[in-house]
Design a protein around this motif. Structure first.
Motif, PDB file in Angstrom:
ATOM      1  N   ASN A 139       0.848  -1.189   0.000  1.00 51.91           N
ATOM      2  CA  ASN A 139       0.000   0.000   0.000  1.00 51.91           C
ATOM      3  C   ASN A 139       0.889   1.246   0.000  1.00 51.91           C
ATOM      4  O   ASN A 139       1.143   1.850   1.045  1.00 51.91           O
ATOM      5  CB  ASN A 139      -0.915  -0.037   1.229  1.00 51.91           C
ATOM      6  N   VAL A 140       1.375   1.603  -1.197  1.00 53.95           N
ATOM      7  CA  VAL A 140       2.306   2.726  -1.342  1.00 53.95           C
ATOM      8  C   VAL A 140       1.751   3.723  -2.368  1.00 53.95           C
ATOM      9  O   VAL A 140       0.938   3.357  -3.231  1.00 53.95           O
ATOM     10  CB  VAL A 140       3.703   2.242  -1.784  1.00 53.95           C
ATOM     11  N   PRO A 141       2.174   4.985  -2.313  1.00 56.42           N
ATOM     12  CA  PRO A 141       1.689   5.994  -3.251  1.00 56.42           C
ATOM     13  C   PRO A 141       2.016   5.650  -4.706  1.00 56.42           C
ATOM     14  O   PRO A 141       3.055   5.067  -4.990  1.00 56.42           O
ATOM     15  CB  PRO A 141       2.432   7.275  -2.813  1.00 56.42           C
ATOM     16  N   ARG A 142       1.092   6.025  -5.595  1.00 51.40           N
ATOM     17  CA  ARG A 142       1.232   5.944  -7.049  1.00 51.40           C
ATOM     18  C   ARG A 142       1.261   4.509  -7.580  1.00 51.40           C
ATOM     19  O   ARG A 142       1.499   4.302  -8.775  1.00 51.40           O
ATOM     20  CB  ARG A 142       2.480   6.683  -7.535  1.00 51.40           C
ATOM     21  N   MET A 143       1.008   3.522  -6.759  1.00 49.70           N
ATOM     22  CA  MET A 143       1.016   2.148  -7.244  1.00 49.70           C
ATOM     23  C   MET A 143      -0.057   1.932  -8.309  1.00 49.70           C
ATOM     24  O   MET A 143       0.205   1.351  -9.363  1.00 49.70           O
ATOM     25  CB  MET A 143       0.795   1.186  -6.072  1.00 49.70           C
ATOM     26  N   ILE A 144      -1.264   2.416  -8.043  1.00 50.11           N
ATOM     27  CA  ILE A 144      -2.361   2.239  -9.008  1.00 50.11           C
ATOM     28  C   ILE A 144      -2.041   2.990 -10.295  1.00 50.11           C
ATOM     29  O   ILE A 144      -2.270   2.476 -11.405  1.00 50.11           O
ATOM     30  CB  ILE A 144      -3.695   2.734  -8.415  1.00 50.11           C
ATOM     31  N   THR A 145      -1.507   4.199 -10.163  1.00 53.38           N
ATOM     32  CA  THR A 145      -1.157   4.999 -11.342  1.00 53.38           C
ATOM     33  C   THR A 145      -0.132   4.282 -12.197  1.00 53.38           C
ATOM     34  O   THR A 145      -0.240   4.255 -13.438  1.00 53.38           O
ATOM     35  CB  THR A 145      -0.597   6.369 -10.906  1.00 53.38           C
ATOM     36  N   ARG A 146       0.857   3.664 -11.577  1.00 58.77           N
ATOM     37  CA  ARG A 146       1.886   2.943 -12.326  1.00 58.77           C
ATOM     38  C   ARG A 146       1.291   1.788 -13.111  1.00 58.77           C
ATOM     39  O   ARG A 146       1.645   1.563 -14.278  1.00 58.77           O
ATOM     40  CB  ARG A 146       2.959   2.440 -11.361  1.00 58.77           C
ATOM     41  N   ILE A 147       0.371   1.058 -12.470  1.00 61.62           N
ATOM     42  CA  ILE A 147      -0.256  -0.074 -13.152  1.00 61.62           C
ATOM     43  C   ILE A 147      -1.105   0.410 -14.329  1.00 61.62           C
ATOM     44  O   ILE A 147      -1.011  -0.112 -15.453  1.00 61.62           O
ATOM     45  CB  ILE A 147      -1.122  -0.888 -12.163  1.00 61.62           C
ATOM     46  N   LEU A 148      -1.945   1.414 -14.078  1.00 58.62           N
ATOM     47  CA  LEU A 148      -2.842   1.906 -15.128  1.00 58.62           C
ATOM     48  C   LEU A 148      -2.066   2.578 -16.258  1.00 58.62           C
ATOM     49  O   LEU A 148      -2.427   2.444 -17.442  1.00 58.62           O
ATOM     50  CB  LEU A 148      -3.866   2.867 -14.532  1.00 58.62           C
ATOM     51  N   ASP A 149      -1.010   3.319 -15.930  1.00 54.31           N
ATOM     52  CA  ASP A 149      -0.195   3.952 -16.975  1.00 54.31           C
ATOM     53  C   ASP A 149       0.430   2.896 -17.868  1.00 54.31           C
ATOM     54  O   ASP A 149       0.474   3.040 -19.102  1.00 54.31           O
ATOM     55  CB  ASP A 149       0.902   4.814 -16.345  1.00 54.31           C
ATOM     56  N   PHE A 150       0.912   1.815 -17.266  1.00 58.14           N
ATOM     57  CA  PHE A 150       1.533   0.741 -18.030  1.00 58.14           C
ATOM     58  C   PHE A 150       0.518   0.122 -19.002  1.00 58.14           C
ATOM     59  O   PHE A 150       0.846  -0.163 -20.163  1.00 58.14           O
ATOM     60  CB  PHE A 150       2.075  -0.321 -17.079  1.00 58.14           C
ATOM     61  N   ILE A 151      -0.720  -0.074 -18.512  1.00 52.29           N
ATOM     62  CA  ILE A 151      -1.768  -0.644 -19.370  1.00 52.29           C
ATOM     63  C   ILE A 151      -2.151   0.328 -20.489  1.00 52.29           C
ATOM     64  O   ILE A 151      -2.294  -0.061 -21.662  1.00 52.29           O
ATOM     65  CB  ILE A 151      -2.998  -1.007 -18.508  1.00 52.29           C
ATOM     66  N   SER A 152      -2.308   1.597 -20.146  1.00 56.73           N
ATOM     67  CA  SER A 152      -2.714   2.617 -21.132  1.00 56.73           C
ATOM     68  C   SER A 152      -1.685   2.786 -22.233  1.00 56.73           C
ATOM     69  O   SER A 152      -2.029   3.013 -23.405  1.00 56.73           O
ATOM     70  CB  SER A 152      -2.947   3.956 -20.434  1.00 56.73           C
ATOM     71  N   GLU A 153      -0.404   2.689 -21.883  1.00 53.81           N
ATOM     72  CA  GLU A 153       0.657   2.815 -22.880  1.00 53.81           C
ATOM     73  C   GLU A 153       0.562   1.745 -23.952  1.00 53.81           C
ATOM     74  O   GLU A 153       1.090   1.919 -25.062  1.00 53.81           O
ATOM     75  CB  GLU A 153       2.022   2.739 -22.191  1.00 53.81           C
ATOM     76  N   ARG A 154      -0.125   0.663 -23.675  1.00 50.41           N
ATOM     77  CA  ARG A 154      -0.305  -0.423 -24.640  1.00 50.41           C
ATOM     78  C   ARG A 154      -1.676  -0.383 -25.292  1.00 50.41           C
ATOM     79  O   ARG A 154      -2.111  -1.346 -25.913  1.00 50.41           O
ATOM     80  CB  ARG A 154      -0.058  -1.766 -23.932  1.00 50.41           C
ATOM     81  N   ASN A 155      -2.360   0.744 -25.124  1.00 54.27           N
ATOM     82  CA  ASN A 155      -3.677   0.973 -25.741  1.00 54.27           C
ATOM     83  C   ASN A 155      -4.692  -0.107 -25.365  1.00 54.27           C
ATOM     84  O   ASN A 155      -5.508  -0.537 -26.186  1.00 54.27           O
ATOM     85  CB  ASN A 155      -3.544   1.054 -27.271  1.00 54.27           C
ATOM     86  N   ILE A 156      -4.622  -0.550 -24.129  1.00 52.58           N
ATOM     87  CA  ILE A 156      -5.583  -1.532 -23.622  1.00 52.58           C
ATOM     88  C   ILE A 156      -6.619  -0.784 -22.797  1.00 52.58           C
ATOM     89  O   ILE A 156      -6.272  -0.029 -21.881  1.00 52.58           O
ATOM     90  CB  ILE A 156      -4.875  -2.598 -22.768  1.00 52.58           C
TER      91      ILE A 156
END
Length: 387
Positions: free
Chosen positions: A326-343
Motif C-alpha cells: 500500500n504505497v503511493p502511485r502504485m495504481i497509477t503505475r499499473i494503469l499507466d503501463f496498461i494505457s501505454e499499450r492501448n488496452i
C-alpha cells in the motif's frame, strides 16, 4: 482446473463444492494452487511457489503464518460465523455447568451404584452438595460481539438474564444481529463490575493476550463464573488458578485445556468441542471452499485474515489481479503501463489493508504473460495473476 491440497479430514460437502467445478482435491495433491485445511500446523512449512491461497474451514487461524503468507502474496481465508450456532449451544451448556455441579452430581450418582434400595434416600440426602444458582435474573457480560458473541447475548436474554455487551470493533453486520435489549458497555471494566457471569468471545491477538489476568480478576465481582470459548491464550492460567483458589472466580469453563489449568480447582475443561458438530463442519467446509474457488476463478477475496477483502463483478475480456504494498502511485503505475499499450480498462477496484493493497482491473482485451511479467517486475508488487 485447479489443484487443491487438503491437510485434514474436510467435510465431503466442502470437497464436493470444488470437485463439481472440476478441481483436483486431496491430501496427495502436488504443486497445489490452494490449500483447504482445518487445524493443520503450517508454521515452518515451506510453501510451493504456485500456492495462491489457503482456506481455513473454521474461524481461528493461529495455525497459519499469516504475515509470511501476505509477504508471499498468499491469501488466507477463514470461515467466520459458519460454526457460530454450534459454539453458541456449547456456551449455553457451559453457563449451566458453571452454575450447577452437573458433572460432579453425575459422577456421584454413578458412585452409589450397587446400593440397591438405599439409592433414592442417598440421592435426597446428597443432592444439595451439587446445588448452584439459577441463570434467571443474573447478569451476563459478553466480551466480543462477533458471530458467536451476538448469538450468546441474544439467547441469554431468552433465559431471563440481564446482558451487557462489549466490543470496540463490532461490525455493522454484528450490530444488526444483536438484540436491542443488550446493554452497551462503555468499557471492559464495566463488564467486570456488573457481571455475575462472563462469556469470552475475542480472538487471540497481541492486544488480547492474557487480557484476563490478576488485574482483571480483581475488578470482577467475587464469585464470578467465566466461560471461555475464545482461545486459551487470552487467559493467564497462573492468575486464573490463583483466582479460583481464592474464590474470586467461582468456576471456570474452558474449551482449551492445558497442564496448568487442569490442576486448578473448580475448572470444567473440554477438548475444544465448540465447533464439533457435523452441521458446523459442513458449513465451515462449504464456506471455505466457495471462498477459495471464487478467488482462484475470479480473483475475488472475501473473509481474508491477512489481505484486503475485494469483490468485483466480471466485465471485459480479461481480469488482471495485483497484490501489492500500500504505497503511493502504485495504481497509477499499473494503469499507466496498461494505457501505454492501448488496452482499455472496463472496470477496476482497489482496496488497502494496512501495509498491503489489492487491485483488480478488468480489461477490454486479453493480455499475455509478457505484460504480467512487466508488472511483476515493478517494485512493491507481491503477486500478479491474469484470469
Amino acid at each position: 482446473m485447479f489443484k487443491i491440497k487438503t491437510m485434514n479430514n474436510i467435510s465431503p460437502s466442502g470437497i464436493e463444492v470444488l470437485t463439481k467445478k472440476g478441481c483436483t482435491v486431496g491430501p496427495d495433491t502436488e504443486g497445489p494452487e490452494a490449500m483447504l485445511i482445518r487445524s493443520a500446523e503450517l508454521h515452518g512449512l515451506a510453501f510451493n511457489p504456485e500456492l495462491l491461497a489457503i482456506a481455513r474451514a473454521g474461524a481461528g487461524y493461529n495455525n497459519i503464518p499469516i504475515e509470511e503468507c501476505a509477504e508471499k502474496g498468499i491469501v488466507v481465508f477463514n470461515s467466520p460465523g459458519a460454526n457460530a450456532e454450534a459454539v453458541k449451544e456449547l456456551e449455553l451448556c457451559s453457563l449451566v455447568m458453571a452454575s450447577r455441579d452437573v458433572l460432579g452430581s453425575i459422577g456421584w450418582v454413578r458412585s452409589i451404584a450397587g446400593r440397591g434400595g438405599e439409592i433414592p434416600e442417598l440421592v435426597e440426602k446428597g443432592k444439595n452438595n451439587f446445588a448452584g444458582p439459577e441463570l434467571l435474573g443474573k447478569t451476563l457480560g459478553v466480551i466480543g460481539l462477533g458471530a458467536v458473541g451476538a448469538l450468546v447475548a441474544n439467547i441469554a436474554l431468552e433465559l431471563g438474564m440481564v446482558v451487557y455487551g462489549y466490543d470496540p470493533f463490532m461490525s455493522v453486520d454484528a450490530a444488526w444481529k444483536l438484540s436491542r435489549e443488550v446493554i452497551h458497555a462503555e468499557s471492559v471494566d464495566e463488564i467486570y463490575e456488573q457481571a455475575d457471569y462472563i462469556s469470552i468471545n475475542v480472538p487471540h491477538t497481541e492486544k488480547t493476550h492474557h487480557m484476563f489476568n490478576a488485574q482483571a480478576f480483581a475488578k470482577m465481582k467475587k464469585g464470578v463464573r467465566i466461560v471461555n470459548e475464545s482461545r486459551a491464550e487470552v487467559v493467564d492460567d497462573e492468575d486464573m488458578t490463583q483466582a479460583l483458589i481464592s474464590g474470586q472466580v467461582a468456576r471456570y469453563v474452558t474449551d482449551f485445556p492445558n497442564e496448568t489449568i487442569l490442576k486448578a480447582p473448580n475448572v470444567i475443561a473440554m477438548p475444544h468441542l465448540g465447533a464439533c458438530t457435523p452441521e458446523s463442519e459442513d458449513r465451515c467446509a462449504v464456506m471455505a471452499a466457495n471462498q477459495l474457488y471464487d478467488y482462484l476463478a475470479n480473483g475475488n477475496i472475501k473473509n481474508s485474515v491477512n489481505l484486503p477483502s475485494v469483490s468485483l463483478s466480471r466485465m471485459g475480456v480479461c481480469r488482471l489481479c495485483v497484490l501489492h504494498r500500500n504505497v503511493p502511485r502504485m495504481i497509477t503505475r499499473i494503469l499507466d503501463f496498461i494505457s501505454e499499450r492501448n488496452i482499455n480498462v472496463e472496470h477496476m477496484i482497489n482496496k488497502p489493508r494496512g501495509e498491503y493493497a489489492y487491485t483488480i482491473v478488468d480489461l477490454g482485451e486479453k493480455i499475455g504473460e509478457d505484460v504480467a511479467d512487466s508488472i511483476r517486475a515493478m517494485s512493491d508488487v507481491l503477486r500478479v495473476r491474469v484470469i
